[in-house]
Design an enzyme around this catalytic site. Structure first.
Site, short mmCIF file in Angstrom:
data_model
loop_
_atom_site.label_atom_id
_atom_site.label_comp_id
_atom_site.label_asym_id
_atom_site.label_seq_id
_atom_site.Cartn_x
_atom_site.Cartn_y
_atom_site.Cartn_z
N ASP A 1 -1.93 3.06 2.41
CA ASP A 1 -1.33 3.03 3.79
C ASP A 1 -1.77 4.48 4.26
O ASP A 1 -1.39 5.51 3.63
CB ASP A 1 0.20 3.08 3.55
CG ASP A 1 0.83 2.97 4.60
OD1 ASP A 1 0.28 3.20 5.87
OD2 ASP A 1 1.93 2.63 4.65
N PRO A 20 0.77 -1.45 0.01
CA PRO A 20 -0.09 0.04 0.08
C PRO A 20 0.82 1.36 -0.02
O PRO A 20 1.75 1.44 0.80
CB PRO A 20 -0.74 -0.01 1.40
CG PRO A 20 0.11 -0.88 2.30
CD PRO A 20 1.00 -1.78 1.25
N LYS A 52 11.49 17.93 -7.89
CA LYS A 52 10.60 18.93 -8.38
C LYS A 52 11.07 20.47 -8.66
O LYS A 52 11.01 20.96 -9.61
CB LYS A 52 9.25 18.79 -7.78
CG LYS A 52 8.25 17.77 -7.94
CD LYS A 52 6.66 18.11 -7.85
CE LYS A 52 6.05 17.31 -8.75
NZ LYS A 52 5.41 16.20 -8.60
N TRP A 89 4.66 0.46 9.85
CA TRP A 89 5.17 -0.71 9.28
C TRP A 89 4.62 -1.91 9.95
O TRP A 89 4.50 -3.12 9.43
CB TRP A 89 6.71 -0.85 9.44
CG TRP A 89 7.25 0.25 8.59
CD1 TRP A 89 8.05 1.39 9.02
CD2 TRP A 89 7.19 0.32 7.28
NE1 TRP A 89 8.29 1.99 8.02
CE2 TRP A 89 7.94 1.69 6.99
CE3 TRP A 89 6.85 -0.60 6.22
CZ2 TRP A 89 8.22 1.92 5.57
CZ3 TRP A 89 7.08 0.17 4.75
CH2 TRP A 89 7.77 1.13 4.58
N LYS A 110 18.91 13.07 -7.50
CA LYS A 110 17.61 12.68 -7.03
C LYS A 110 16.64 13.12 -8.03
O LYS A 110 17.06 14.52 -8.22
CB LYS A 110 17.40 12.93 -5.64
CG LYS A 110 17.72 11.85 -4.58
CD LYS A 110 17.21 12.46 -3.28
CE LYS A 110 16.80 11.36 -2.38
NZ LYS A 110 16.50 12.01 -1.18
N GLN A 130 12.77 -0.94 -0.12
CA GLN A 130 11.85 -1.66 0.74
C GLN A 130 12.25 -3.09 1.26
O GLN A 130 11.72 -3.73 2.12
CB GLN A 130 10.68 -1.89 -0.06
CG GLN A 130 9.68 -0.81 -0.45
CD GLN A 130 8.87 -0.19 0.40
OE1 GLN A 130 9.04 -0.40 1.51
NE2 GLN A 130 8.18 0.75 0.08
N TRP A 156 9.44 -2.83 3.87
CA TRP A 156 8.27 -3.44 3.93
C TRP A 156 8.51 -4.94 3.66
O TRP A 156 7.76 -5.66 4.22
CB TRP A 156 7.49 -3.16 2.66
CG TRP A 156 5.87 -3.68 2.51
CD1 TRP A 156 5.07 -3.50 3.65
CD2 TRP A 156 5.21 -4.25 1.56
NE1 TRP A 156 3.96 -4.30 3.38
CE2 TRP A 156 4.14 -4.63 1.88
CE3 TRP A 156 5.68 -4.70 0.27
CZ2 TRP A 156 3.27 -5.16 1.08
CZ3 TRP A 156 4.96 -5.22 -0.57
CH2 TRP A 156 3.66 -5.54 -0.12
#
Ligand SMILES: [Zn+2]
Ligand SMILES: [Zn+2]
Length: 968
Positions: free
Chosen positions: A85, A46, A620, A544, A617, A580, A584
């Site tokens: 999530d 999620p 924006k 988590w 990275k 992750q 996760w």
């Protein structure tokens, strides 16, 4: 995505296909498709809906979609449900900003938890609609509107159930540990989260080297009557007031030096570095580290002299031995401050030293620290240095550059802080975690015994408590009078044990109950030991724990859907990006191991990180990437899918995202295959699917059918090993060969009406569209529809199983040789400076001793030679009159077909050619080659003379001719 005018033709075509899928409910139909192989289980991680999806989220959607489409075509049923999530700091921080809440105190005191959590609930799915647009547009099929949410009461009840299982196994404990802590969010932050989002930033801090005055005179160490100091170095001057001990290494040598009328003790190997740039000093003697142990010293400032934990404590202000002391940097003497450092905390615990917090939860010095009371501690380093200097306790002050952890949510500098917290005991289950890792297939494979195993081996106990509001509340109730704690594992249990349930909740239906704070906080229990009231502990759970519970909490397990949930564990497949691994993937593994004694997933694809083209990275504010929408409008979704799924990012390496890669995928895959289909449509549009079958009469047909089936084998193997890079490469190379070799060499054959050839061509395109379906679902549908008709979707068709009988391996090998021979032959022509349209007598090759006749013909045609010889390499460039005429003929055909194109004529248009020339050679060409000429330029008649004024005068091989094309 509203500006239609800016969209390319192909992007619009994709959107039409998308609309058709939605109208026909093709996804739903694919779920109902026969699944003789049973379920292929996929678990979707999620995401937060607190921002727009970025390339990383699109990539994970692409891979999840591709695998699910492939398995569906293979005959599996692939349940695909989106999840959100909903809890935690990301959404809390967003709401704090929206409501202009200055700090945590204001949430409780001014707004109230109820209103705050209600605001979180309202905002949490704020971007869900935007996500839907992207997820749909990228071609992802998922049950989006039926998403599971971690904030649903049913989900939260399953999380409670999970915690209760661990509680009953005695794996949850309350303890004090030093954790990274955000003073603005006022909650611990996990190391994993800091590492995951790379929240370490280079900062320059003030470091100080300070002097702790030795109290007792030890004649074996120092000279009597001269003040003596133990010298320690720290990069956190703000932590100095609660130092209650010093550590040295007993195995190291230390030096006693004379400096400015004082004696200083510094590790022998560090003296030069520490004293660099200072006045002259003299080494008096060397001392063994072990001789320093037990030495007493005075506190720097007497703020805590009377503190109950300090006063009368015989352990404080002494020197201890510690393994973690090094002489790599600093002075070889290290302060022990259990409040703000992990090693320090362990050392303080081991030696029985107090752990005193002199900084409050917001990061300000408490009143005890008189000279700095109320000041933000992390900002006081320079002032503290000056303060100590004034007291004569500062030896030196330096600038120190180091990576420092920041809050991944609010960017505040984090602080290590000893905190009372709830933990899952990872050490106890570690052997089992490692054992079950052996059952997981990692892609790429090196992660299994590399990164993931190391993460598990080094894992600390899991701090599962957060001092916040918007999350599942920890279901632990604590007695007000004695030490009794209980863990509640369900709503029913809560109701049963509570003394006031009905005053708080009106229903016992989980769907009608809000388990969030502050409601659940009002529920009281009675202590079974002492009959006093029990209240819930204030903390909520680490997010988590919630996302790691997805495999069963999604189903409200074990309260509902018990069988379904159990049949789906472990999931056949999950996919997320590399970070992750420590979050996760790790937490899923921990929870599943403890609860079910099996891994949470069998296959895991780990993708790399997407960076800007220059390696930075994606940012924006730096505008260092093109918005996904712009690329989708220009090239479509499939080129984006093809580019990313065929890139190093699928190997868990970094991808420097370059728009040119997307444009290349467009040109080489989408454009080329669509052009090929357009050519097919001119000849095959009247054929039905039944007509489309492979013929092996012509060597080129036999070859492309072999190559297709060979490619199907390769692509299937690649999907089975989750190797999308190989899938992409294999399909790309097939499309290139189809277009630049098979079709190019077959064009004239098709024009001449070779039925078997055209049927084969159609069969190949149809099968190719199926091979493309998982990775480029729109393009596949486009091709399938154009070749087969619009009734059915390619995604409801079956995966093309390769027909081994149709693979002629010898022919495939020989064709590679043909390519080599042609390549060298063309190079030889270029070197000799002979145009390709000029026929030559022969070319000799040493690449092979012989070839089949039809392959020789291919080479002859391609090289425009009369014969291929085997032996010593040689291009015969001698021109006979006949060869010259043939060259002229070919140039003429090319010129005339160029004129046809210029006039906008298509292959359907027949012409009459009018020409006038005084060139004897051209006249000869028309005499000798008239029949071939008519076919080649689609002319019904070739009329010499009587040319009017609308003519083109052209020169071919130095000969002039006037030409006029009359459309019939
Ligand atoms: Zn923060
Ligand atoms: Zn009690």
């Amino acid at each position: 995505m509203t500006n239609k005018a800016k969209k390319s033709e192909y992007a619009q075509r994709e959107e039409k296909i998308l609309a058709k899928w939605q109208r026909d409910k093709t996804f739903e139909a694919s779920l109902k498709k026969k699944s003789p192989k049973g379920d292929y289980t996929f678990l979707d991680g999620p995401p937060f809906a607190t921002g727009l999806p970025h390339y990383g989220s699109l990539l994970s959607s692409e891979i999840k979609d591709a695998i699910a489409r492939y398995q569906t075509m293979r005959g599996f049923h692939v349940h695909r449900r989106w999840g959100w999530d909903c809890h935690g700091l990301p959404i809390e921080n967003m709401v704090e900003a929206e409501l202009k809440i200055p700090d945590k105190k204001a949430i409780e005191d001014k707004l109230g938890i109820a209103k705050f959590n209600e605001a979180c609930r309202k905002s949490v799915l704020g971007y869900a609609k935007d996500w839907k647009v992207f997820v749909d547009r990228i071609g992802r099929w998922t049950e989006f509107d039926n998403a599971y949410k971690t904030m649903d009461s049913t989900y939260m009840e399953s999380v409670w159930w999970a915690l209760k299982q661990m509680w009953d196994k005695d794996l949850i404990y309350h303890g004090r540990r030093v954790l990274l802590y955000c003073p603005r969010c006022e909650t611990p932050i996990s190391n994993a989260e800091v590492a995951m989002d790379n929240s370490y930033k280079q900062v320059t801090d003030t470091s100080v080297t300070v002097k702790f005055k030795v109290k007792n005179h030890e004649a074996r160490i120092m000279k009597h009557g001269v003040p003596t100091y133990l010298v320690a170095w720290t990069t956190t001057p703000w932590s100095l007031f609660t130092v209650f001990g010093l550590s040295v290494g007993k195995k190291f040598d230390y030096s006693l030096i004379e400096y400015n009328g004082e004696q200083l003790i510094i590790a022998k190997d560090r003296v030069e570095a520490v004293m660099e740039g200072l006045d002259r000093f003299k080494v008096v003697k060397n001392i063994k580290g072990k001789d320093l142990i037990g030495l007493e010293f005075e506190h720097l400032v007497n703020y805590f002299y009377r503190h109950p934990e300090v006063k009368g404590n015989k352990k404080v202000y002494k020197v201890y031995d510690a393994d973690y002391v090094t002489v790599e940097e600093g002075t070889g003497i290290v302060t022990i401050n259990g409040s703000y450092g992990e090693d320090d905390f362990n050392q303080a615990q081991a030696q029985g030293l107090p752990v005193v917090m002199d900084i409050d939860e917001q990061g300000n010095f408490k009143d005890d620290v008189k000279d700095f009371a109320g000041k933000y501690a992390l900002n006081q380093n320079d002032n503290i240095a000056k303060f100590l200097d004034d007291k004569g306790l500062l030896l030196r002050q330096d600038k120190y550059k180091h990576p420092y952890p920041h809050c991944h949510r609010c960017e505040t500098k984090l602080q290590y802080r000893a905190l009372p917290s709830w933990f899952i005991n990872i050490q106890k289950v570690k052997p089992e975690l490692l054992k079950l890792n052996e059952k997981i297939n990692w892609y790429p494979g090196h992660l299994k015994h590399g990164r993931f195993k190391k993460i598990v081996e080094g894992a600390p106990d899991w701090n599962i408590s957060r001092n916040r509001y918007w999350a599942s509340p920890l279901p632990f109730w604590k007695c007000e009078s004695c030490t009794e704690h209980v863990c509640i594992g369900s709503l029913a249990e809560l109701k049963k044990l509570s003394t006031n349930y009905n005053q708080v909740y009106k229903s016992d239906d989980i769907n009608k109950v809000d388990l969030h704070r502050p409601f659940v906080d009002k529920v009281k229990l009675k202590c079974s030991k002492c009959k006093s009231e029990m209240s819930r502990v204030p903390e909520v759970v680490d997010g988590w724990v919630e996302s790691g519970s997805a495999p069963f909490a999604e189903h409200h397990y074990p309260f509902e859907n018990k069988k379904i949930a159990e049949s789906r564990m472990p999931a056949d497949f999950i996919a997320e990006y590399i970070a992750q691994t420590r979050t996760w993937f790790y937490y899923l593994h921990v929870i599943s191991t403890i609860l079910f004694k099996k891994p949470a997933f069998s296959n895991v694809i780990t993708t790399g990180t997407i960076l800007a083209a220059n390696g930075d990275k994606l940012s924006k504010s730096k505008r260092n990437f093109t918005e996904p929408t712009a690329l989708l409008d220009e090239y479509g979704a499939d080129p984006l899918r093809l580019y990313m799924l065929d890139s190093p990012v699928m190997d868990a390496r970094d991808l420097f995202f370059d728009d040119r890669g997307v444009s290349e995928a467009y040109r080489k895959v989408v454009q080329i295959s669509r052009n090929v289909v357009t050519f097919y449509e001119s000849y095959g549009s009247k054929l039905t699917t039944k007509d489309l079958k492979p013929s092996t009469k012509h060597v080129l047909d036999k070859y492309i059918v072999s190559l297709l089936n060979q490619t199907a084998t390769e692509v299937t193997e690649a999907w089975e090993s989750y190797d999308t890079i190989k899938v992409g490469k294999s399909i790309r190379s097939f499309i290139t060969e189809l277009s630049t070799w098979y079709l190019r060499r077959s064009r004239d054959r098709f024009k001449a009406g070779d039925e078997d050839g055209i049927k084969t061509f159609g069969y190949v395109l149809l099968e190719m569209s199926k091979l493309l379906a998982p990775i480029a679902p729109y393009l596949a549908e486009d091709i399938y529809e154009r070749v087969k008709g619009p009734e059915k979707s390619v995604h409801l068709d079956n995966w093309p199983v390769a027909n081994k009988k149709l693979i002629d391996s010898k022919l495939l090998d020989q064709m590679e040789l043909v390519h080599d021979i042609v390549e060298r032959g063309l190079a030889a022509r270029a070197e000799a400076g002979v145009k390709i349209r000029q026929p030559l007598t022969s070319y000799a090759t040493d690449l092979v001793k012989k070839l089949d006749k039809d392959l020789i013909e291919l080479v002859n045609d391609e090289l425009n030679i009369k014969s291929l010889k085997f032996g010593k390499v040689k291009l015969d460039v001698k021109l006979t009159g006949e060869l010259k005429l043939e060259g002229l003929y070919r140039e003429l055909v090319r010129t005339i077909n160029g004129l046809r194109k210029k006039q906008g004529l298509t292959v359907a248009d027949r012409i009459v050619l009018n020409y006038e020339t005084s060139s004897k050679d051209i006249v000869k060409v028309f005499d000798t080659w008239s029949k071939e000429m008519q076919e080649a330029i689609l002319a019904d008649e070739l009329l010499a003379g009587m040319v009017d004024d609308e003519v083109e005068v052209v020169e071919v091989n130095g000969e002039k001719i006037k030409i006029k094309l009359i459309k019939k």
